[in-house]
Design a protein around this motif. Structure first.
Motif, PDB file in Angstrom:
ATOM      1  N   LEU A 270       0.833  -1.203   0.000  1.00  0.00           N
ATOM      2  CA  LEU A 270       0.000   0.000   0.000  1.00  0.00           C
ATOM      3  C   LEU A 270       0.866   1.251   0.000  1.00  0.00           C
ATOM      4  N   ALA A 271       0.403   2.254  -0.729  1.00  0.00           N
ATOM      5  CA  ALA A 271       1.001   3.584  -0.682  1.00  0.00           C
ATOM      6  C   ALA A 271      -0.138   4.580  -0.524  1.00  0.00           C
ATOM      7  N   LEU A 272       0.010   5.494   0.404  1.00  0.00           N
ATOM      8  CA  LEU A 272      -0.997   6.521   0.623  1.00  0.00           C
ATOM      9  C   LEU A 272      -0.313   7.879   0.660  1.00  0.00           C
ATOM     10  N   GLN A 273      -0.933   8.862   0.003  1.00  0.00           N
ATOM     11  CA  GLN A 273      -0.429  10.232   0.031  1.00  0.00           C
ATOM     12  C   GLN A 273      -1.603  11.185   0.133  1.00  0.00           C
ATOM     13  N   THR A 274      -1.411  12.275   0.871  1.00  0.00           N
ATOM     14  CA  THR A 274      -2.439  13.291   1.003  1.00  0.00           C
ATOM     15  C   THR A 274      -1.867  14.654   0.657  1.00  0.00           C
ATOM     16  N   ASP A 275      -2.742  15.599   0.366  1.00  0.00           N
ATOM     17  CA  ASP A 275      -2.320  16.921  -0.074  1.00  0.00           C
ATOM     18  C   ASP A 275      -1.911  17.848   1.068  1.00  0.00           C
ATOM     19  N   ALA A 276      -2.244  17.525   2.308  1.00  0.00           N
ATOM     20  CA  ALA A 276      -1.879  18.374   3.454  1.00  0.00           C
ATOM     21  C   ALA A 276      -1.941  17.537   4.735  1.00  0.00           C
ATOM     22  N   THR A 277      -1.383  18.063   5.788  1.00  0.00           N
ATOM     23  CA  THR A 277      -1.375  17.338   7.060  1.00  0.00           C
ATOM     24  C   THR A 277      -2.780  17.245   7.635  1.00  0.00           C
TER      25      THR A 277
ATOM     26  N   PRO B  67      -0.250   9.185  10.767  1.00  0.00           N
ATOM     27  CA  PRO B  67      -0.355  10.201   9.708  1.00  0.00           C
ATOM     28  C   PRO B  67      -0.083   9.620   8.320  1.00  0.00           C
ATOM     29  N   VAL B  68      -0.808  10.143   7.344  1.00  0.00           N
ATOM     30  CA  VAL B  68      -0.607   9.771   5.942  1.00  0.00           C
ATOM     31  C   VAL B  68       0.513  10.651   5.383  1.00  0.00           C
ATOM     32  N   GLN B  69       1.359  10.044   4.585  1.00  0.00           N
ATOM     33  CA  GLN B  69       2.483  10.748   3.960  1.00  0.00           C
ATOM     34  C   GLN B  69       1.988  11.896   3.074  1.00  0.00           C
ATOM     35  N   LEU B  70       2.700  13.006   3.081  1.00  0.00           N
ATOM     36  CA  LEU B  70       2.350  14.149   2.232  1.00  0.00           C
ATOM     37  C   LEU B  70       2.826  13.926   0.803  1.00  0.00           C
ATOM     38  N   GLY B  71       2.045  14.414  -0.140  1.00  0.00           N
ATOM     39  CA  GLY B  71       2.400  14.304  -1.552  1.00  0.00           C
ATOM     40  C   GLY B  71       1.651  15.355  -2.347  1.00  0.00           C
ATOM     41  N   THR B  72       1.886  15.406  -3.626  1.00  0.00           N
ATOM     42  CA  THR B  72       1.215  16.348  -4.512  1.00  0.00           C
ATOM     43  C   THR B  72      -0.116  15.766  -4.968  1.00  0.00           C
ATOM     44  N   VAL B  73      -1.146  16.596  -4.976  1.00  0.00           N
ATOM     45  CA  VAL B  73      -2.477  16.142  -5.366  1.00  0.00           C
ATOM     46  C   VAL B  73      -2.439  15.553  -6.778  1.00  0.00           C
ATOM     47  N   ASN B  74      -3.082  14.398  -6.938  1.00  0.00           N
ATOM     48  CA  ASN B  74      -3.223  13.698  -8.214  1.00  0.00           C
ATOM     49  C   ASN B  74      -1.911  13.174  -8.799  1.00  0.00           C
ATOM     50  N   ILE B  75      -0.856  13.130  -8.018  1.00  0.00           N
ATOM     51  CA  ILE B  75       0.398  12.511  -8.442  1.00  0.00           C
ATOM     52  C   ILE B  75       0.464  11.146  -7.761  1.00  0.00           C
ATOM     53  N   GLN B  76       0.619  10.103  -8.553  1.00  0.00           N
ATOM     54  CA  GLN B  76       0.642   8.749  -8.002  1.00  0.00           C
ATOM     55  C   GLN B  76       1.889   8.526  -7.146  1.00  0.00           C
ATOM     56  N   PRO B  77       1.746   7.804  -6.041  1.00  0.00           N
ATOM     57  CA  PRO B  77       2.924   7.422  -5.249  1.00  0.00           C
ATOM     58  C   PRO B  77       3.902   6.633  -6.118  1.00  0.00           C
ATOM     59  N   LYS B  78       5.182   6.770  -5.848  1.00  0.00           N
ATOM     60  CA  LYS B  78       6.230   6.122  -6.640  1.00  0.00           C
ATOM     61  C   LYS B  78       6.583   4.756  -6.066  1.00  0.00           C
ATOM     62  N   TYR B  79       6.753   3.787  -6.978  1.00  0.00           N
ATOM     63  CA  TYR B  79       7.121   2.429  -6.569  1.00  0.00           C
ATOM     64  C   TYR B  79       8.630   2.269  -6.725  1.00  0.00           C
ATOM     65  N   PRO B  80       9.315   1.724  -5.743  1.00  0.00           N
ATOM     66  CA  PRO B  80       8.865   1.147  -4.484  1.00  0.00           C
ATOM     67  C   PRO B  80       8.931   2.121  -3.311  1.00  0.00           C
TER      68      PRO B  80
ATOM     69  N   ASP C 284       7.383   4.798  -2.090  1.00  0.00           N
ATOM     70  CA  ASP C 284       6.233   5.211  -1.291  1.00  0.00           C
ATOM     71  C   ASP C 284       5.361   4.060  -0.794  1.00  0.00           C
ATOM     72  N   PHE C 285       5.689   2.830  -1.184  1.00  0.00           N
ATOM     73  CA  PHE C 285       4.909   1.663  -0.762  1.00  0.00           C
ATOM     74  C   PHE C 285       5.502   1.101   0.526  1.00  0.00           C
ATOM     75  N   TYR C 286       5.286   1.831   1.609  1.00  0.00           N
ATOM     76  CA  TYR C 286       5.911   1.488   2.882  1.00  0.00           C
ATOM     77  C   TYR C 286       5.061   0.562   3.752  1.00  0.00           C
ATOM     78  N   ILE C 287       3.859   0.212   3.319  1.00  0.00           N
ATOM     79  CA  ILE C 287       3.005  -0.718   4.070  1.00  0.00           C
ATOM     80  C   ILE C 287       2.915  -2.005   3.259  1.00  0.00           C
ATOM     81  N   ARG C 288       3.373  -3.113   3.829  1.00  0.00           N
ATOM     82  CA  ARG C 288       3.404  -4.405   3.131  1.00  0.00           C
ATOM     83  C   ARG C 288       3.040  -5.495   4.137  1.00  0.00           C
TER      84      ARG C 288
END
Length: 111
Positions: A35-42, A60-73, A75-79
């Protein structure tokens, strides 16, 4: 290796279950989920469960840019492993009193 990307719009102070109703909620075979999760703000928290096991307690969910897919591998820190038919629950909660966007990516790998 089935995969999906889910964009969730969280209303202010709301909750959401992004996998609910998808084929990823109850996998057909034994597998390992990434799983990778990213949000636009804290202010967004996530809890991950597999069956009765808590994989990640509210964090907390990792911060990222809106509508930008998490990068493999990176951002996939939940396994974690999942048994056939076991429910995978990803619960999102907004604590910021503002609308938030969360990108959730799921990869099912053979066990």
């Amino acid at each position: 290796m089935p995969t999906t990307a889910i964009r969730t719009v969280l209303a202010a102070s709301s909750t959401a279950l992004p996998l609910q109703g998808t084929q990823y909620e109850f996998p057909d075979d034994n597998c390992v989920i990434e799983l990778a999760l990213q949000t636009d703000a804290t202010g967004v928290l996530v809890t991950v469960q597999s069956g009765s096991e808590v994989i990640m307690e509210e964090a907390p969910v990792q911060l990222g840019t809106v509508n930008i897919q998490p990068k493999y591998p990176d951002d996939f820190y939940i396994r974690f492993p999942v048994l056939k038919g076991e429910r995978v629950k990803v619960a999102l909660r907004d604590t910021s009193a503002a609308q938030r966007i969360v990108m959730t990516n799921v990869i099912l790998n053979e066990a």
